[in-house]
Design a protein around this motif. Structure first.
Motif, PDB file in Angstrom:
ATOM      1  N   GLU A  68     -26.670  42.647  15.773  1.00 36.23           N
ATOM      2  CA  GLU A  68     -25.509  41.809  15.447  1.00 36.23           C
ATOM      3  C   GLU A  68     -25.345  41.565  13.952  1.00 36.23           C
ATOM      4  O   GLU A  68     -24.256  41.226  13.482  1.00 36.23           O
ATOM      5  CB  GLU A  68     -25.618  40.472  16.184  1.00 36.23           C
ATOM      6  CG  GLU A  68     -25.507  40.607  17.700  1.00 36.23           C
ATOM      7  CD  GLU A  68     -25.663  39.272  18.410  1.00 36.23           C
ATOM      8  OE1 GLU A  68     -26.014  38.270  17.726  1.00 36.23           O
ATOM      9  OE2 GLU A  68     -25.455  39.226  19.638  1.00 36.23           O
ATOM     10  N   GLU A  69     -26.413  41.738  13.185  1.00 35.14           N
ATOM     11  CA  GLU A  69     -26.334  41.535  11.741  1.00 35.14           C
ATOM     12  C   GLU A  69     -26.082  42.833  10.988  1.00 35.14           C
ATOM     13  O   GLU A  69     -26.113  42.857   9.755  1.00 35.14           O
ATOM     14  CB  GLU A  69     -27.621  40.873  11.232  1.00 35.14           C
ATOM     15  CG  GLU A  69     -27.823  39.454  11.779  1.00 35.14           C
ATOM     16  CD  GLU A  69     -29.057  38.801  11.197  1.00 35.14           C
ATOM     17  OE1 GLU A  69     -29.881  39.516  10.564  1.00 35.14           O
ATOM     18  OE2 GLU A  69     -29.210  37.587  11.351  1.00 35.14           O
ATOM     19  N   GLY A  70     -25.846  43.917  11.736  1.00 37.76           N
ATOM     20  CA  GLY A  70     -25.516  45.196  11.104  1.00 37.76           C
ATOM     21  C   GLY A  70     -26.697  46.063  10.730  1.00 37.76           C
ATOM     22  O   GLY A  70     -26.532  47.071  10.045  1.00 37.76           O
ATOM     23  N   TRP A  71     -27.904  45.695  11.202  1.00 36.21           N
ATOM     24  CA  TRP A  71     -29.098  46.486  10.901  1.00 36.21           C
ATOM     25  C   TRP A  71     -29.227  47.654  11.885  1.00 36.21           C
ATOM     26  O   TRP A  71     -29.213  47.458  13.103  1.00 36.21           O
ATOM     27  CB  TRP A  71     -30.353  45.630  10.982  1.00 36.21           C
ATOM     28  CG  TRP A  71     -30.473  44.608   9.896  1.00 36.21           C
ATOM     29  CD1 TRP A  71     -30.157  43.279   9.977  1.00 36.21           C
ATOM     30  CD2 TRP A  71     -30.929  44.830   8.564  1.00 36.21           C
ATOM     31  NE1 TRP A  71     -30.402  42.655   8.781  1.00 36.21           N
ATOM     32  CE2 TRP A  71     -30.870  43.583   7.886  1.00 36.21           C
ATOM     33  CE3 TRP A  71     -31.384  45.955   7.866  1.00 36.21           C
ATOM     34  CZ2 TRP A  71     -31.255  43.436   6.554  1.00 36.21           C
ATOM     35  CZ3 TRP A  71     -31.766  45.808   6.537  1.00 36.21           C
ATOM     36  CH2 TRP A  71     -31.699  44.565   5.894  1.00 36.21           C
ATOM     37  N   PHE A  72     -29.396  48.864  11.344  1.00 34.90           N
ATOM     38  CA  PHE A  72     -29.679  50.035  12.172  1.00 34.90           C
ATOM     39  C   PHE A  72     -31.188  50.141  12.351  1.00 34.90           C
ATOM     40  O   PHE A  72     -31.946  50.191  11.382  1.00 34.90           O
ATOM     41  CB  PHE A  72     -29.146  51.306  11.508  1.00 34.90           C
ATOM     42  CG  PHE A  72     -29.653  52.584  12.125  1.00 34.90           C
ATOM     43  CD1 PHE A  72     -29.436  52.854  13.473  1.00 34.90           C
ATOM     44  CD2 PHE A  72     -30.352  53.520  11.362  1.00 34.90           C
ATOM     45  CE1 PHE A  72     -29.916  54.030  14.056  1.00 34.90           C
ATOM     46  CE2 PHE A  72     -30.831  54.691  11.924  1.00 34.90           C
ATOM     47  CZ  PHE A  72     -30.608  54.945  13.280  1.00 34.90           C
ATOM     48  N   HIS A  73     -31.627  50.155  13.608  1.00 33.88           N
ATOM     49  CA  HIS A  73     -33.052  50.232  13.933  1.00 33.88           C
ATOM     50  C   HIS A  73     -33.436  51.702  14.090  1.00 33.88           C
ATOM     51  O   HIS A  73     -33.010  52.373  15.033  1.00 33.88           O
ATOM     52  CB  HIS A  73     -33.348  49.443  15.208  1.00 33.88           C
ATOM     53  CG  HIS A  73     -33.168  47.964  15.031  1.00 33.88           C
ATOM     54  ND1 HIS A  73     -34.220  47.068  15.102  1.00 33.88           N
ATOM     55  CD2 HIS A  73     -32.064  47.218  14.757  1.00 33.88           C
ATOM     56  CE1 HIS A  73     -33.777  45.841  14.885  1.00 33.88           C
ATOM     57  NE2 HIS A  73     -32.468  45.901  14.681  1.00 33.88           N
ATOM     58  N   THR A  74     -34.249  52.202  13.159  1.00 30.31           N
ATOM     59  CA  THR A  74     -34.504  53.648  13.064  1.00 30.31           C
ATOM     60  C   THR A  74     -35.491  54.172  14.092  1.00 30.31           C
ATOM     61  O   THR A  74     -35.483  55.363  14.406  1.00 30.31           O
ATOM     62  CB  THR A  74     -35.050  54.002  11.671  1.00 30.31           C
ATOM     63  OG1 THR A  74     -36.347  53.399  11.501  1.00 30.31           O
ATOM     64  CG2 THR A  74     -34.114  53.532  10.569  1.00 30.31           C
ATOM     65  N   GLY A  75     -36.384  53.310  14.586  1.00 33.50           N
ATOM     66  CA  GLY A  75     -37.451  53.787  15.475  1.00 33.50           C
ATOM     67  C   GLY A  75     -38.676  54.241  14.711  1.00 33.50           C
ATOM     68  O   GLY A  75     -39.709  54.530  15.308  1.00 33.50           O
ATOM     69  N   ASP A  76     -38.597  54.306  13.376  1.00 35.52           N
ATOM     70  CA  ASP A  76     -39.747  54.667  12.546  1.00 35.52           C
ATOM     71  C   ASP A  76     -40.498  53.396  12.141  1.00 35.52           C
ATOM     72  O   ASP A  76     -39.884  52.364  11.857  1.00 35.52           O
ATOM     73  CB  ASP A  76     -39.304  55.412  11.285  1.00 35.52           C
ATOM     74  CG  ASP A  76     -38.748  56.791  11.598  1.00 35.52           C
ATOM     75  OD1 ASP A  76     -39.364  57.488  12.422  1.00 35.52           O
ATOM     76  OD2 ASP A  76     -37.718  57.161  11.018  1.00 35.52           O
ATOM     77  N   ILE A  77     -41.812  53.473  12.092  1.00 38.56           N
ATOM     78  CA  ILE A  77     -42.643  52.367  11.631  1.00 38.56           C
ATOM     79  C   ILE A  77     -43.012  52.612  10.172  1.00 38.56           C
ATOM     80  O   ILE A  77     -43.487  53.702   9.822  1.00 38.56           O
ATOM     81  CB  ILE A  77     -43.936  52.240  12.462  1.00 38.56           C
ATOM     82  CG1 ILE A  77     -43.615  52.179  13.964  1.00 38.56           C
ATOM     83  CG2 ILE A  77     -44.734  51.032  12.015  1.00 38.56           C
ATOM     84  CD1 ILE A  77     -42.874  50.954  14.397  1.00 38.56           C
ATOM     85  N   GLY A  78     -42.792  51.612   9.326  1.00 44.64           N
ATOM     86  CA  GLY A  78     -43.065  51.803   7.908  1.00 44.64           C
ATOM     87  C   GLY A  78     -43.781  50.627   7.290  1.00 44.64           C
ATOM     88  O   GLY A  78     -43.981  49.578   7.910  1.00 44.64           O
ATOM     89  N   THR A  79     -44.163  50.839   6.039  1.00 48.33           N
ATOM     90  CA  THR A  79     -44.759  49.772   5.241  1.00 48.33           C
ATOM     91  C   THR A  79     -44.273  49.933   3.813  1.00 48.33           C
ATOM     92  O   THR A  79     -43.769  50.996   3.433  1.00 48.33           O
ATOM     93  CB  THR A  79     -46.305  49.819   5.299  1.00 48.33           C
ATOM     94  OG1 THR A  79     -46.835  48.683   4.624  1.00 48.33           O
ATOM     95  CG2 THR A  79     -46.853  51.075   4.647  1.00 48.33           C
ATOM     96  N   ILE A  80     -44.427  48.867   3.023  1.00 51.21           N
ATOM     97  CA  ILE A  80     -44.099  48.901   1.604  1.00 51.21           C
ATOM     98  C   ILE A  80     -45.408  48.773   0.836  1.00 51.21           C
ATOM     99  O   ILE A  80     -46.146  47.786   1.021  1.00 51.21           O
ATOM    100  CB  ILE A  80     -43.148  47.749   1.202  1.00 51.21           C
ATOM    101  CG1 ILE A  80     -41.843  47.809   2.016  1.00 51.21           C
ATOM    102  CG2 ILE A  80     -42.863  47.788  -0.292  1.00 51.21           C
ATOM    103  CD1 ILE A  80     -40.938  48.951   1.666  1.00 51.21           C
TER     104      ILE A  80
END
Length: 682
Positions: free
Chosen positions: A506-518
């Motif tokens: 609802e906030e416009g975020w596309f959920h990629t299915g990839d797990i990441g870190t910074i």
């Protein structure tokens, strides 16, 4: 705001953006405001072309190789930006005249037009003509099978297809299954060729025309419509940024392809992000060979247009790509790891893996240049380049300054080696069709590998907790599912509201299915995959795509399928080896393997064990757990193909189909594992 590049702080965390269950929101630290465009005048795809046109009116725009009567390829011939613009307007006018006056189509914009061809100048001209006149393209992959073609044509409700001459018969054969198909526009001439055939015979053109008429399909060609459009020029459409520019079908490993709806705003913002992060020059030459029906290839060409640089199209055969590169001498190239792995293999065999003095000198040179790179002094070296690497870089024509790689991970060692061996900037990027390709990428001056750099300036990134896999935003370095938001994120899946809601929140975020870190430098790293997860018998979660990506970084691997299920406690793999890499690998093990053919090597149990040992050496180095390592491998001599229904159009393995296809081989591997003595098990 444009900040100075800081390689040790590549992302900017938006203040007060952290919420329970998710990380803060990360943006590009150099440009913290989300970009919509790279110029106030550029709002549509056609505007991107016009931006290049304003810089390079009479300079080369698109080029292709000539072919003589004997079929031999000659030099590149070029059309200028001015000439290409005239063709865009002529062809676009001709298409609109055909739609409105011949086919009695009442609409003047928002009409789907199929586009089916390998990369060539006419592809770009057709695509830009549709953009200029308010139509949107629906790309058909050149290697799609008839079932997928039938699905996409019918699902998108297209009535007109622009295609290369070799696909006319494909469409006419399918006409009974394509009730909406009304017109085929050939990119190649289909004029009357009776003068060139044996007296008394019937021309190919005449047969095609008669067949199309019988099927009640209007058949014409690009040249005819260009001539018509030149006489009856139409005004370009008043296209808006939110208008659909492209319906690009992308498929996962199961089910029918999904139509990704991409607007002009999506494309322009993605080009803008690439424009600032990657840079470019009017003097650049790009080689176009990644399929333009895929988002990576299409964005690459659009960025070249934005800078007013030239695009040279390969001759259509990947087996002769090296010859095209030698002729074109490009400065920029978009590539995929599989191609770069092959380039690495060829260069390594003649340098660091060469015998005697040559190999010794090359190893010293590579070591010195890698140390130089690690010290942030770049990928060139005044001494070693003069002695050795100025010759090595001729493998890609000698002028290459930038290579962008994406679509799958590339091995750290391979990337660093190629940076110093080819004396050029190589950057790894990350994106999806749903993000118009441009999500994150290395920035200028990057000296490390194994990460994906910073978000492009047109989007922002956030990590959402995946508690079932123990990935949390509260970890020392936040971990979670990568979510993307910005003007480059797609509008949804065509006619798939439920799947759209699953993908975009609802906030416009596309959920990629990839797990990441910074990481500590603010760089994005993919560490796992949320989708296609299953449990082994002992309850351990497995993400096979992550394991395949790790293994694929080794040059031995051309294609790989990792399999496991809840009834087994271990994994097995089906691997298609790179032939030359396998020979080189085995030559270092024993001279006895030199006598065997590639097919014999693939059937040799000792070879399979050596390959398995190498895979798991790579896996352990990458930090895979013991239960994530394959316990057995079957070496497949033949490639996974779409014809065997083993690959999607984007060349991903179809997991259920692969499981069924290799059912007997998988069963045999598990028998082998389960019959081993207990002490031999991991």
């Amino acid at each position: 705001m444009l900040n100075k590049i800081n390689l040790d702080k590549q992302t900017y965390e938006v203040p007060n953006s952290k919420k329970p269950g998710q990380s803060g929101i990360y943006r590009n630290a150099q440009i913290t405001e989300l970009l919509e465009t790279f110029s106030p005048k550029v709002k549509t795809m056609y505007d991107v072309f016009l931006a290049g046109h304003s810089l390079s009116k009479d300079s080369p725009c698109v080029g292709h190789r000539t072919v003589n009567a004997a079929g031999q390829r000659g030099p590149y011939v070029w059309e200028t930006y001015h000439q290409v613009n005239h063709r865009i307007l002529d062809f676009g006018s001709g298409v609109m005249n055909l739609l409105n006056h011949t086919l009695n189509e009442p609409r003047t914009k928002g009409i789907p037009i199929g586009l089916w061809s390998v990369n060539r100048p006419e592809w770009l001209i057709s695509d830009m003509a549709c953009a200029a006149f308010g139509l949107y393209t629906v790309a058909l992959y050149d290697t799609l099978g008839p079932n997928a073609v039938e699905y996409v044509v019918n699902h998108s409700e297209m009535e007109t297809v622009i295609c290369s001459g070799d696909h006319i018969t494909d469409l006419l054969k399918l006409k009974e299954q394509l009730p909406n198909l009304k017109a085929i526009i050939s990119l190649d001439p289909i004029g009357d060729d009776n003068k060139r055939v044996t007296p008394g015979s019937v021309s190919t053109a005449a047969v095609l025309k008669a067949w199309a008429e019988e099927k009640k399909v209007l058949l014409t060609d690009m040249a005819t419509l260009e001539a018509n459009g030149k006489k009856n020029r139409r005004s370009v459409a008043s296209t808006q940024p939110e208008d659909l520019a492209c319906l690009m079908y992308t498929s996962g490993t199961t089910g029918n392809p999904k139509g990704v709806m991409l607007t002009h705003r999506n494309f322009v913002s993605a080009v803008a992000g690439s424009y600032y992060s990657l840079g470019g020059y009017q003097s650049d030459t790009t080689i176009s060979f990644l399929p333009l029906a895929h988002i990576f290839g299409k964005i690459n060409d659009c960025v070249a247009l934005a800078f007013g640089s030239r695009i040279g199209y390969f001759a259509g055969d990947m087996n002769t790509l090296t010859d095209d590169i030698q002729e074109l001498k490009p400065t920029v190239m978009a590539a995929v790891p599989r191609l770069l792995n092959r380039i690495y293999g060829k260069i390594a065999s003649s340098t660091i893996n060469a015998p005697g003095v040559v190999g010794s000198l090359a190893r010293r040179g590579v070591a010195a240049k890698l140390e130089n790179l690690a010290n942030k002094n770049g990928y060139t070296h005044p001494v070693w380049d003069h002695l050795l690497f100025n010759k090595v870089k001729q493998a890609l024509g000698g002028n290459m300054r930038l290579i962008v790689t994406g679509s799958a991970p590339i091995g750290k060692d391979i990337m660093q080696f190629l940076r110093v061996a080819l004396c050029c900037d190589i950057r790894e990027g990350y994106g999806a069709t749903e993000t118009t390709a441009a999500t994150a990428c290395h920035i200028e001056g990057e000296y490390e590998a194994g990460h994906l750099g910073a978000p492009f300036a047109e989007n922002e990134v956030m990590l959402v907790d995946v508690p079932e896999m123990d990935y949390l935003s509260t970890d020392p370095y936040p971990r979670g599912e990568i979510c993307v938001r910005g003007p480059n994120v797609f509008q949804g899946y065509f006619k798939e509201e439920e799947k759209t809601r699953e993908a975009i929140d609802e906030e416009g975020w596309f959920h990629t299915g990839d797990i990441g870190t910074i990481n500590e430098r603010g760089c994005l790293i993919i560490i796992d995959r949320k989708k296609n997860i299953f449990k082994l018998a002992q309850g351990e979660y497995i993400a096979p795509e992550k394991i395949e990506n790790v293994y694929s970084k080794d040059t031995l691997v051309a294609q790989i399928f990792v399999h496991g299920d809840s009834l087994q406690s271990s994994l097995v793999a089906v691997l298609v080896p790179e032939e030359e890499a396998l020979k080189s690998f085995l030559a270092a093990k024993s001279p006895k393997f030199a006598k065997l053919s590639h097919g014999e090597l693939c059937k040799d149990p000792e070879v399979a064990q050596l390959v398995l040992n190498q895979l798991n050496k790579v896996g352990k180095k990458a930090g895979l757990h013991g239960f994530e390592l394959a316990r057995a491998v079957y070496l497949e001599e033949e490639q996974f193909t779409m014809e065997k229904d083993l690959l999607t159009p984007t060349l991903k393995v179809k997991r259920p189909q692969a499981k069924k296809y290799y059912e007997d081989k998988i069963a045999a591997m598990y028998d082998q594992i389960n019959n081993q003595p207990t002490k031999a098990k991991l």
